[in-house]
Scaffold this active site. Structure first.
Site, PDB file in Angstrom:
ATOM      1  N   THR A   1      -9.715   8.049  -8.458  1.00  0.00           N
ATOM      2  CA  THR A   1      -9.976   6.883  -9.502  1.00  0.00           C
ATOM      3  C   THR A   1      -9.416   5.520  -9.656  1.00  0.00           C
ATOM      4  O   THR A   1      -8.289   5.269  -8.525  1.00  0.00           O
ATOM      5  CB  THR A   1      -8.974   7.461 -10.904  1.00  0.00           C
ATOM      6  OG1 THR A   1      -9.607   8.237 -11.178  1.00  0.00           O
ATOM      7  CG2 THR A   1      -8.760   6.283 -11.971  1.00  0.00           C
TER       8      THR A   1
ATOM      9  N   ARG B   1     -19.752  16.630 -17.471  1.00  0.00           N
ATOM     10  CA  ARG B   1     -18.238  16.762 -17.604  1.00  0.00           C
ATOM     11  C   ARG B   1     -17.672  15.295 -17.293  1.00  0.00           C
ATOM     12  O   ARG B   1     -17.636  14.286 -17.235  1.00  0.00           O
ATOM     13  CB  ARG B   1     -17.963  17.135 -16.336  1.00  0.00           C
ATOM     14  CG  ARG B   1     -16.261  17.288 -16.379  1.00  0.00           C
ATOM     15  CD  ARG B   1     -15.313  16.038 -15.462  1.00  0.00           C
ATOM     16  NE  ARG B   1     -14.115  16.034 -15.526  1.00  0.00           N
ATOM     17  CZ  ARG B   1     -13.416  15.117 -14.728  1.00  0.00           C
ATOM     18  NH1 ARG B   1     -13.124  14.210 -14.652  1.00  0.00           N
ATOM     19  NH2 ARG B   1     -12.016  16.113 -14.813  1.00  0.00           N
ATOM     20  N   VAL B   2     -16.615  15.130 -18.649  1.00  0.00           N
ATOM     21  CA  VAL B   2     -15.673  14.581 -18.864  1.00  0.00           C
ATOM     22  C   VAL B   2     -14.710  14.151 -18.832  1.00  0.00           C
ATOM     23  O   VAL B   2     -13.808  15.546 -19.423  1.00  0.00           O
ATOM     24  CB  VAL B   2     -15.844  13.585 -20.291  1.00  0.00           C
ATOM     25  CG1 VAL B   2     -15.450  12.487 -21.125  1.00  0.00           C
ATOM     26  CG2 VAL B   2     -18.114  13.333 -21.026  1.00  0.00           C
ATOM     27  N   GLY B   3     -13.810  13.317 -17.782  1.00  0.00           N
ATOM     28  CA  GLY B   3     -12.280  13.298 -17.887  1.00  0.00           C
ATOM     29  C   GLY B   3     -11.577  12.272 -18.245  1.00  0.00           C
ATOM     30  O   GLY B   3     -11.853  12.304 -19.872  1.00  0.00           O
ATOM     31  N   ASP B   4     -10.233  12.004 -18.025  1.00  0.00           N
ATOM     32  CA  ASP B   4      -9.221  11.499 -18.773  1.00  0.00           C
ATOM     33  C   ASP B   4      -9.147   9.679 -18.922  1.00  0.00           C
ATOM     34  O   ASP B   4      -8.960   9.784 -20.116  1.00  0.00           O
ATOM     35  CB  ASP B   4      -7.535  11.840 -19.073  1.00  0.00           C
ATOM     36  CG  ASP B   4      -7.681  12.088 -17.190  1.00  0.00           C
ATOM     37  OD1 ASP B   4      -8.356  11.812 -16.600  1.00  0.00           O
ATOM     38  OD2 ASP B   4      -6.923  11.004 -17.051  1.00  0.00           O
TER      39      ASP B   4
HETATM   40  N1  ASP Z   1      -8.621  11.701 -13.580  1.00  0.00           N
HETATM   41  C1  ASP Z   1      -9.770  11.523 -13.323  1.00  0.00           C
HETATM   42  C2  ASP Z   1     -10.891  12.279 -13.640  1.00  0.00           C
HETATM   43  O1  ASP Z   1     -10.092  13.685 -13.880  1.00  0.00           O
HETATM   44  C3  ASP Z   1      -9.763  11.961 -11.542  1.00  0.00           C
HETATM   45  C4  ASP Z   1      -8.730  11.194 -10.967  1.00  0.00           C
HETATM   46  O2  ASP Z   1      -8.136  10.273 -11.453  1.00  0.00           O
HETATM   47  O3  ASP Z   1      -8.893  11.026 -10.039  1.00  0.00           O
HETATM   48  O4  ASP Z   1     -12.142  11.938 -14.145  1.00  0.00           O
END
Ligand code: ASP
Length: 295
Positions: free
Chosen positions: A164, A192-195
């Site tokens: 990220t 899929r959606v992340g944080d």
């Molecule tokens: N947090 C990001 C996600 O889960 C991935 C990352 O930060 O490496 O989409």
């Protein structure tokens, strides 16, 4: 890792993800990040707003193709580049975000448009893409040609399968802002959606702090890490460093890994991680300039 910056007129932190592998060198990424850090620092020194600076810094990191975000993002399990991003202005608590966005060079630029030009906070999927098109955001007509081959590389042994980019800043007027952009997990499920695009989980800014997270998104969502930093400061009267460490430990206790960058209203900077490393750059008005990947 903390940086004492009490009373700094401005402060800035960048990250390029908490998924680096000790088995390789990150000199190229660090040199590029130094350039982004210096440019952003010059802007803050000249009085630019934290919101503009974090947006521009994240856009530059996206465009580099060196991190798992923007041009460097990897496709999902179906071979489609679905990207997430968010930006938040601490002074107004306005936020804009996009999730599972397909077809645009700079998800953070689209997120900024959501903040500026809609009554909403988060647009996802086809609706986000239609909005980006209507706003004239730069499209990616040929994904195979645009996205860097490095992004689709196999995961090296020991390397965390995600990445990220993010930026947080305090400007000369005392305003705080945060921005985060990601390709998410490598080989993630379609949809899929992340944080990162979820305000409070991966990205947060208010009058107390600005936070951008990186790591296994599912765990950051379940621990609501970014907003937890602010809650710990106000309810538990913790310092920025204690609040960041506590929020990250709560996430790690669920079995996750990752890190975050944060600044507070005093210009203090924290950049802790519970992973092998985190690509990050720190700067403040007092002359701090520090770019590194591991401890
Ligand atoms: N947090 C990001 C996600 O889960 C991935 C990352 O930060 O490496 O989409």
């Amino acid at each position: 890792m903390g940086q004492s910056g009490r009373g700094q007129a401005w402060a800035l932190a960048l990250h390029g993800g908490a998924g680096p592998a000790r088995s390789r060198s990150y000199e190229r990424e660090e040199a590029h990040m130094r350039g982004v850090l210096d440019a952003a620092a010059a802007e803050l020194e000249a009085g630019a707003s934290a919101l503009d600076v974090v947006g521009a810094a994240v856009a530059a990191l996206e465009a580099s193709g060196m991190h798992i975000a923007g041009r460097g993002a990897a496709p999902n399990a179906d071979g489609v580049w679905e990207l997430d991003a968010a930006i938040m202005d601490g002074a107004t608590r306005k936020a804009g975000a996009v999730a599972a966005l397909v077809g645009f060079e700079s998800p953070i630029a689209v997120a900024r448009c959501v903040l500026e030009r809609t009554p909403h906070v988060l647009l996802a999927g086809a609706g986000a893409a239609a909005f980006a098109r209507a706003q004239g955001c730069a499209p990616v007509p040929d994904p195979a040609a645009y996205y860097t081959p490095a992004a689709s590389r196999p995961v090296a042994p020991g390397e965390l399968a995600h990445g990220t980019v993010g930026a947080v800043a305090k400007d000369r007027a005392g305003r705080l802002a945060a921005a985060t952009s990601t390709g998410g997990l490598l080989h993630k499920m379609p949809g899929r959606v992340g944080d990162a695009p979820l305000i409070g989980a991966g990205t947060w800014a208010d009058g107390r702090c600005a936070v951008s997270c990186t790591g296994q998104g599912e765990l950051f969502i379940r621990a609501n890490v970014a907003a937890d930093v602010s809650a710990r400061i106000v309810y538990a009267r913790q310092s920025l460093h204690a609040a960041c460490a506590g929020a990250l430990a709560d996430m790690a206790a669920l079995g996750g890994d990752g890190g975050l960058i944060a600044v507070d209203a005093d210009g203090e900077i924290a950049a802790p991680f519970v992973s092998d490393g985190m690509k990050r750059g720190l700067a403040n008005a007092g002359g701090l300039r520090d770019v590194r990947t591991f401890r």
